[in-house]
Design a protein around this motif. Structure first.
Motif, PDB file in Angstrom:
ATOM      1  N   TYR A 129       0.813  -1.214   0.000  1.00 28.84           N
ATOM      2  CA  TYR A 129       0.000   0.000   0.000  1.00 28.84           C
ATOM      3  C   TYR A 129       0.856   1.278   0.000  1.00 28.84           C
ATOM      4  O   TYR A 129       0.301   2.368  -0.103  1.00 28.84           O
ATOM      5  N   GLY A 130       2.145   1.134   0.178  1.00 32.71           N
ATOM      6  CA  GLY A 130       2.969   2.332   0.319  1.00 32.71           C
ATOM      7  C   GLY A 130       2.755   3.020   1.655  1.00 32.71           C
ATOM      8  O   GLY A 130       3.017   4.204   1.821  1.00 32.71           O
ATOM      9  N   ASP A 131       2.273   2.254   2.630  1.00 34.89           N
ATOM     10  CA  ASP A 131       2.061   2.775   3.985  1.00 34.89           C
ATOM     11  C   ASP A 131       3.356   2.687   4.781  1.00 34.89           C
ATOM     12  O   ASP A 131       4.353   2.127   4.318  1.00 34.89           O
ATOM     13  N   GLY A 132       3.309   3.206   6.008  1.00 36.54           N
ATOM     14  CA  GLY A 132       4.480   3.140   6.881  1.00 36.54           C
ATOM     15  C   GLY A 132       4.604   1.773   7.546  1.00 36.54           C
ATOM     16  O   GLY A 132       3.619   1.044   7.682  1.00 36.54           O
ATOM     17  N   PHE A 133       5.819   1.440   7.942  1.00 35.73           N
ATOM     18  CA  PHE A 133       6.060   0.207   8.697  1.00 35.73           C
ATOM     19  C   PHE A 133       6.656   0.589  10.043  1.00 35.73           C
ATOM     20  O   PHE A 133       7.699   1.234  10.113  1.00 35.73           O
ATOM     21  N   PHE A 134       5.968   0.207  11.111  1.00 34.22           N
ATOM     22  CA  PHE A 134       6.450   0.525  12.456  1.00 34.22           C
ATOM     23  C   PHE A 134       6.941  -0.750  13.126  1.00 34.22           C
ATOM     24  O   PHE A 134       6.187  -1.700  13.303  1.00 34.22           O
ATOM     25  N   SER A 135       8.211  -0.739  13.487  1.00 34.57           N
ATOM     26  CA  SER A 135       8.775  -1.903  14.166  1.00 34.57           C
ATOM     27  C   SER A 135       8.796  -1.648  15.664  1.00 34.57           C
ATOM     28  O   SER A 135       9.416  -0.690  16.121  1.00 34.57           O
ATOM     29  N   ASN A 136       8.141  -2.477  16.387  1.00 38.26           N
ATOM     30  CA  ASN A 136       8.088  -2.389  17.852  1.00 38.26           C
ATOM     31  C   ASN A 136       9.500  -2.255  18.438  1.00 38.26           C
ATOM     32  O   ASN A 136       9.730  -1.463  19.338  1.00 38.26           O
ATOM     33  N   HIS A 137      10.422  -3.062  17.911  1.00 42.36           N
ATOM     34  CA  HIS A 137      11.852  -2.875  18.168  1.00 42.36           C
ATOM     35  C   HIS A 137      12.274  -3.198  19.594  1.00 42.36           C
ATOM     36  O   HIS A 137      13.395  -3.644  19.809  1.00 42.36           O
ATOM     37  N   ILE A 138      11.395  -2.960  20.605  1.00 45.96           N
ATOM     38  CA  ILE A 138      11.904  -2.954  21.977  1.00 45.96           C
ATOM     39  C   ILE A 138      11.951  -4.320  22.631  1.00 45.96           C
ATOM     40  O   ILE A 138      12.601  -4.487  23.642  1.00 45.96           O
ATOM     41  N   PHE A 139      11.273  -5.297  22.072  1.00 46.70           N
ATOM     42  CA  PHE A 139      11.258  -6.603  22.737  1.00 46.70           C
ATOM     43  C   PHE A 139      12.197  -7.604  22.082  1.00 46.70           C
ATOM     44  O   PHE A 139      12.318  -8.723  22.536  1.00 46.70           O
ATOM     45  N   TRP A 140      12.812  -7.217  20.979  1.00 47.16           N
ATOM     46  CA  TRP A 140      13.630  -8.175  20.244  1.00 47.16           C
ATOM     47  C   TRP A 140      14.986  -7.577  19.920  1.00 47.16           C
ATOM     48  O   TRP A 140      15.155  -6.355  19.911  1.00 47.16           O
ATOM     49  N   PRO A 141      15.958  -8.414  19.622  1.00 48.35           N
ATOM     50  CA  PRO A 141      17.300  -7.911  19.288  1.00 48.35           C
ATOM     51  C   PRO A 141      17.267  -7.077  17.992  1.00 48.35           C
ATOM     52  O   PRO A 141      16.473  -7.347  17.097  1.00 48.35           O
ATOM     53  N   PRO A 142      18.148  -6.087  17.903  1.00 46.42           N
ATOM     54  CA  PRO A 142      18.187  -5.196  16.740  1.00 46.42           C
ATOM     55  C   PRO A 142      18.395  -5.922  15.413  1.00 46.42           C
ATOM     56  O   PRO A 142      17.860  -5.491  14.394  1.00 46.42           O
ATOM     57  N   GLU A 143      19.123  -7.026  15.414  1.00 46.42           N
ATOM     58  CA  GLU A 143      19.374  -7.745  14.154  1.00 46.42           C
ATOM     59  C   GLU A 143      18.039  -8.147  13.523  1.00 46.42           C
ATOM     60  O   GLU A 143      17.881  -8.148  12.308  1.00 46.42           O
ATOM     61  N   HIS A 144      17.105  -8.511  14.377  1.00 47.24           N
ATOM     62  CA  HIS A 144      15.803  -8.936  13.891  1.00 47.24           C
ATOM     63  C   HIS A 144      15.058  -7.763  13.256  1.00 47.24           C
ATOM     64  O   HIS A 144      14.502  -7.870  12.163  1.00 47.24           O
ATOM     65  N   THR A 145      15.051  -6.627  13.945  1.00 42.08           N
ATOM     66  CA  THR A 145      14.404  -5.425  13.412  1.00 42.08           C
ATOM     67  C   THR A 145      15.045  -5.026  12.088  1.00 42.08           C
ATOM     68  O   THR A 145      14.353  -4.656  11.130  1.00 42.08           O
ATOM     69  N   ALA A 146      16.362  -5.109  12.026  1.00 41.10           N
ATOM     70  CA  ALA A 146      17.080  -4.722  10.805  1.00 41.10           C
ATOM     71  C   ALA A 146      16.599  -5.544   9.616  1.00 41.10           C
ATOM     72  O   ALA A 146      16.356  -5.014   8.528  1.00 41.10           O
ATOM     73  N   LYS A 147      16.420  -6.842   9.828  1.00 41.40           N
ATOM     74  CA  LYS A 147      15.982  -7.719   8.726  1.00 41.40           C
ATOM     75  C   LYS A 147      14.557  -7.381   8.292  1.00 41.40           C
ATOM     76  O   LYS A 147      14.257  -7.340   7.095  1.00 41.40           O
ATOM     77  N   MET A 148      13.685  -7.160   9.274  1.00 41.21           N
ATOM     78  CA  MET A 148      12.289  -6.854   8.934  1.00 41.21           C
ATOM     79  C   MET A 148      12.195  -5.545   8.157  1.00 41.21           C
ATOM     80  O   MET A 148      11.462  -5.441   7.169  1.00 41.21           O
ATOM     81  N   VAL A 149      12.924  -4.537   8.617  1.00 42.19           N
ATOM     82  CA  VAL A 149      12.861  -3.228   7.958  1.00 42.19           C
ATOM     83  C   VAL A 149      13.465  -3.316   6.554  1.00 42.19           C
ATOM     84  O   VAL A 149      12.923  -2.753   5.595  1.00 42.19           O
ATOM     85  N   ALA A 150      14.549  -4.055   6.424  1.00 43.68           N
ATOM     86  CA  ALA A 150      15.185  -4.201   5.101  1.00 43.68           C
ATOM     87  C   ALA A 150      14.214  -4.864   4.128  1.00 43.68           C
ATOM     88  O   ALA A 150      14.111  -4.482   2.955  1.00 43.68           O
ATOM     89  N   TYR A 151      13.501  -5.863   4.634  1.00 42.00           N
ATOM     90  CA  TYR A 151      12.518  -6.550   3.786  1.00 42.00           C
ATOM     91  C   TYR A 151      11.421  -5.583   3.336  1.00 42.00           C
ATOM     92  O   TYR A 151      11.074  -5.502   2.157  1.00 42.00           O
ATOM     93  N   TYR A 152      10.882  -4.816   4.296  1.00 41.54           N
ATOM     94  CA  TYR A 152       9.826  -3.841   3.972  1.00 41.54           C
ATOM     95  C   TYR A 152      10.324  -2.818   2.951  1.00 41.54           C
ATOM     96  O   TYR A 152       9.629  -2.509   1.973  1.00 41.54           O
ATOM     97  N   ARG A 153      11.541  -2.319   3.158  1.00 38.35           N
ATOM     98  CA  ARG A 153      12.077  -1.306   2.236  1.00 38.35           C
ATOM     99  C   ARG A 153      12.179  -1.867   0.802  1.00 38.35           C
ATOM    100  O   ARG A 153      11.794  -1.219  -0.161  1.00 38.35           O
ATOM    101  N   GLN A 154      12.686  -3.087   0.711  1.00 37.42           N
ATOM    102  CA  GLN A 154      12.871  -3.703  -0.605  1.00 37.42           C
ATOM    103  C   GLN A 154      11.522  -3.905  -1.293  1.00 37.42           C
ATOM    104  O   GLN A 154      11.370  -3.667  -2.490  1.00 37.42           O
ATOM    105  N   ARG A 155      10.512  -4.324  -0.526  1.00 36.58           N
ATOM    106  CA  ARG A 155       9.191  -4.551  -1.116  1.00 36.58           C
ATOM    107  C   ARG A 155       8.489  -3.231  -1.450  1.00 36.58           C
ATOM    108  O   ARG A 155       7.710  -3.156  -2.396  1.00 36.58           O
TER     109      ARG A 155
END
Lengths: 208, 385
Positions: free
Chosen positions: B193-219
Motif C-alpha cells: 500500500y505504500g504505507d508506513g512500517f512501524f517496528s516495535n523494536h523494543i522486545f527483540w534484538p536489533p538484528e531482527h528489526t534490521a531484517k524486517m525493515v530491510a525486507y519492507y524497504r525492498q518490497r
C-alpha cells in the motif's frame, strides 16, 4: 567425502552425567556407521545445563539470547539429532521440554531424531514412547524406531545380558545413520521471509 | 523526523511503594502525559489498545479526542489499533471523526494484538490473525478511499452501497502505519500500500528489526512507491534517564525486575545489551538512538516507551522533560546531518493534502478512476503507480 551435521542434545544436570554418557555413546556409534558409509560427520554437542537460564529467559521475553540462538541454529540446521534426557517424575525433564517449547514448532520438520533417556530404574523406560516420541511426532520430526533407555544398572553389574545396552545403541545408531546419510537439511537455505504462494496483500478478497 | 512517545497503558503496581493506580488514575495520568509530551516539544503521542486488565486504554479515539482539544500541535496516534478484532467500519468512522476534531493531527498504527483471548471475545479465531489483518485493512482502505462501497468478504457482514461517515477530512484519510514484530506478511502489506512500517523494536534484538525493515524497504520499492531508502519507517524505543548513569540504573532496576513483560527474567544488563532498552544518561540515550540509523537506515519516526511497569506519574513527566529538553533537540540536529535530500519526512495531514492537490492539478479528474468522487491520496497514488 560427503559431510553431514549431527547435533547432540543432553539434558543431564550432574557432572559427570549418565545422560551425557549415553548421548556420547549414541553419537560415536552413529559417527562410526556414517564413516563406514563414506560420510564425514560434524558433531556439535549441547549441554542444556549451559543454556538453562537462557531458555527460561526466552520463555519470559519471547526472544533467544545470542548463546541460545546459536544452540537453536545448531539443532534446527542439522542433518540429524540425538536427544537424550533424564526421566524426571515420569517424563522428560522440564529443561529438555522447555528447549523444544522455545524453538519454532516448524523448525524440526523432517529431522531424523534418535531419542534416548536415563533413569534410576528400568521401570521408567516407556517414558521414551509415551512422552518423547509423541513430542517429536508433533514437531513432524522423523524418530527412528529404536529408542535407547539406560537405567543405572545398565552401566554396571545389573545390566540386561540378553539385549545389552551396546547392542541397543548399535541398532539405534544404524537406523539414525541411514536417515542422516540421505538428509539435505543442513544445506537447505531457509528464507524466513518466504510468503505462502497463495498470499495476497489484500487478503484474497475484493482484490483490485 | 518525528519524535514522540507510545504508551501501553498498563496499570501496574509500583514495586517500590506497593501502590497500584486505579483505572481512573491511570487514564488521567495518560492524559497528563499526552499533554506534557506536547509541552516539552515532542511530535507524537500514541496509545495502545487493550481489552483486558491490567491495561486501561480500550477506547483510543475517546482518549485522543480529548487530547486533540487540549493540545495544539502534537500528532495523535495509536500503537496499535487492533485491525484483527475491531470492525473496519468502526475504525474508518472513529478515525475520520477524530481527524475532524483534531484538525488532521491524526494517524494510526495497525496491529494484530498480543492477547490471545481477545480474538474469541470479539468472535474471531486467532489462527486467522494474518488473514483478518489483510482483509479488514483492504475494506478499511476502500471505506476511506471510495464514497460508496460494495463489499463481500470472508470475515464481515457484506455491505451494499455503504458510505462510511464522516468522510475523511479534506478527502485525505489518516496516514497508516503497520506494526509487526515478526510477520513478513505485515511488512509486505505495508509495502504493497505504500504505507508506513512501524517496528516495535523494543522486545527483540536489533538484528531482527534490521531484517524486517530491510525486507519492507525492498518490497516498498518493488511495489513502485519510491526507492527502498524512501520507505516510511518508524521504530519503538525504551529509555530511562537520569543525569548520572548509575542513578538511572539504580532507580529503574526494581521496575525492570518486576515489569510485566520481561520481569523476573534476564538481568537489566543482559536485556540492555540484547535489546534497544537504554538506561543511563541523556547522552547515552542520544548515542544509542543515533545508532538505530546504522541498521535501519534514515527513518521517519522514533517513539519511546516511558510510562510503564508502575513508574509514578511524576517520574514519567521528568523523563519527558529530559527527552524534550536534552535528548530530542540533539537528535533532531544529528539525524538531519547527512540525511539524503530525497528521504521524505513522515507524511502528515498537510503533506497528504498537498500531495493530493498536486496530483489533481497534474491530471484532471477522471470518473473512470474514481478521482471525481474524492478518492483519497493513498489510493490515487496507488492507481498512479
Amino acid at each position: 567425502m560427503a559431510v553431514r551435521k549431527l547435533a547432540v542434545l543432553s539434558a543431564g544436570l550432574s557432572q559427570p552425567s549418565s545422560t551425557r554418557m549415553l548421548a556420547d555413546k549414541l553419537t560415536s556409534a552413529t559417527v562410526s556407521r556414517l564413516e563406514e558409509a563414506g560420510i564425514e560427520t560434524e558433531v556439535t554437542t549441547i549441554e542444556l545445563r549451559d543454556i538453562a537460564h537462557d531458555i527460561m529467559n526466552n520463555m519470559l521475553t519471547g526472544f533467544p539470547s545470542p548463546k541460545l540462538d546459536a544452540a537453536i541454529e545448531t539443532v534446527t540446521g542439522a542433518d540429524g539429532l540425538i536427544a537424550v534426557t533424564p526421566i524426571f517424575t515420569t517424563s522428560y525433564s522440564g529443561l529438555f521440554k522447555s528447549f523444544f517449547d522455545v524453538i519454532d514448532n516448524r523448525s524440526l520438520t523432517d529431522m531424523p531424531v534418535l531419542i534416548g533417556a536415563t533413569a534410576g530404574t528400568a521401570r521408567h523406560s516407556l517414558a521414551l514412547d509415551y512422552s518423547l516420541r509423541p513430542m517429536f511426532t508433533y514437531l513432524h520430526a522423523v524418530v527412528v524406531p529404536t529408542s535407547v533407555f539406560a537405567a543405572s544398572e545398565d552401566w554396571g553389574s545389573g545390566a540386561d545380558q540378553i539385549k545389552t545396552l551396546p547392542e541397543r545403541i548399535e541398532r539405534a545408531a544404524g537406523e539414525l545413520a541411514g536417515l542422516v546419510a540421505v538428509s539435505d537439511r543442513s544445506s537447505r537455505v531457509d528464507d524466513p521471509f518466504a510468503l505462502d504462494p497463495s498470499f495476497s496483500p489484500t487478503g484474497g478478497f475484493q482484490a483490485d | 523526523m518525528q519524535f514522540g512517545i507510545f504508551t501501553v497503558g498498563d496499570a501496574t503496581t509500583d514495586p517500590t511503594t506497593g501502590q497500584t493506580p486505579t483505572d481512573a488514575e491511570r487514564i488521567k495520568a495518560m492524559l497528563t502525559i499526552g499533554k506534557h509530551a506536547e509541552e516539552v516539544g515532542l511530535d507524537v503521542f500514541a496509545t495502545g489498545e487493550h481489552h483486558n486488565p491490567p491495561f486501561v486504554p480500550s477506547s483510543p479515539t475517546t482518549m485522543l479526542g480529548y487530547l486533540a482539544a487540549q493540545t495544539e500541535r502534537i500528532i495523535l496516534s495509536t500503537a496499535t489499533t487492533l485491525i484483527t478484532t475491531s470492525d473496519p467500519v468502526k475504525i474508518a468512522e472513529d478515525f475520520a471523526m477524530l481527524q475532524v476534531i483534531a484538525d488532521g493531527r491524526v494517524d494510526l498504527t495497525l496491529g494484530r494484538g498480543n492477547t490471545g483471548p481477545v480474538y474469541p471475545w470479539f468472535g474471531q479465531d486467532i489462527r486467522q490473525g494474518i488473514p483478518l489483518a489483510l482483509e479488514n485493512y483492504a475494506l478499511l482502505r476502500r471505506l476511506w478511499d471510495e464514497e460508496f462501497v460494495d463489499w463481500n468478504g470472508k470475515f464481515r457482514t457484506p455491505l451494499q452501497g455503504f458510505q462510511s461517515t464522516p468522510r475523511p477530512l479534506d478527502g485525505v484519510p489518516p496516514f497508516v502505519w503497520h506494526g509487526s514484530i515478526r510477520s513478513p506478511e505485515i511488512a509486505e502489506q505495508a509495502a504493497f500500500y505504500g504505507d508506513g512500517f512501524f517496528s516495535n523494536h523494543i522486545f527483540w534484538p536489533p538484528e531482527h528489526t534490521a531484517k524486517m525493515v530491510a525486507y519492507y524497504r525492498q518490497r516498498f520499492e518493488h511495489y513502485g512507491h519510491g526507492t527502498a531508502a524512501q520507505a516510511i519507517v518508524g521504530l519503538g524505543g525504551q529509555v530511562f534517564m537520569r543525569k548520572n548513569s548509575q542513578d538511572a540504573v539504580a532507580e529503574f532496576r526494581p521496575y525492570f525486575d518486576n515489569a510485566p513483560v520481561y520481569g523476573h527474567g534476564p538481568s537489566l544488563e543482559d536485556f540492555t545489551s540484547q535489546t534497544p532498552l537504554t538506561v543511563g544518561s541523556p547522552q547515552e540515550v542520544i548515542d544509542r538512538t543515533l545508532g538505530f540509523r546504522d541498521y535501519v537506515g534514515d527513518y521517519q519516526r522514533q517513539l519511546w516507551l516511558v510510562d510503564h511497569a508502575g513508574l509514578p506519574l511524576k517520574t514519567v513527566l521528568e523523563q519527558l522533560d529530559i527527552l524534550g529538553g536534552e535528548v530530542v533537540p540533539v537528535l533532531r540536529k544529528e539525524f538531519a546531518m547527512n540525511r539524503p535530500a530525497d528521504v521524505p519526512d513522515a507524511p502528515t495531514h498537510a503533506s497528504l493534502v498537498a500531495a493530493a492537490g498536486a496530483r489533481e492539478d497534474a491530471q484532471p479528474a477522471d470518473p473512470a478512476t474514481g478521482a471525481a468522487f474524492g478518492l483519497g491520496a493513498a489510493s490515487a497514488a496507488r492507481k498512479g503507480a
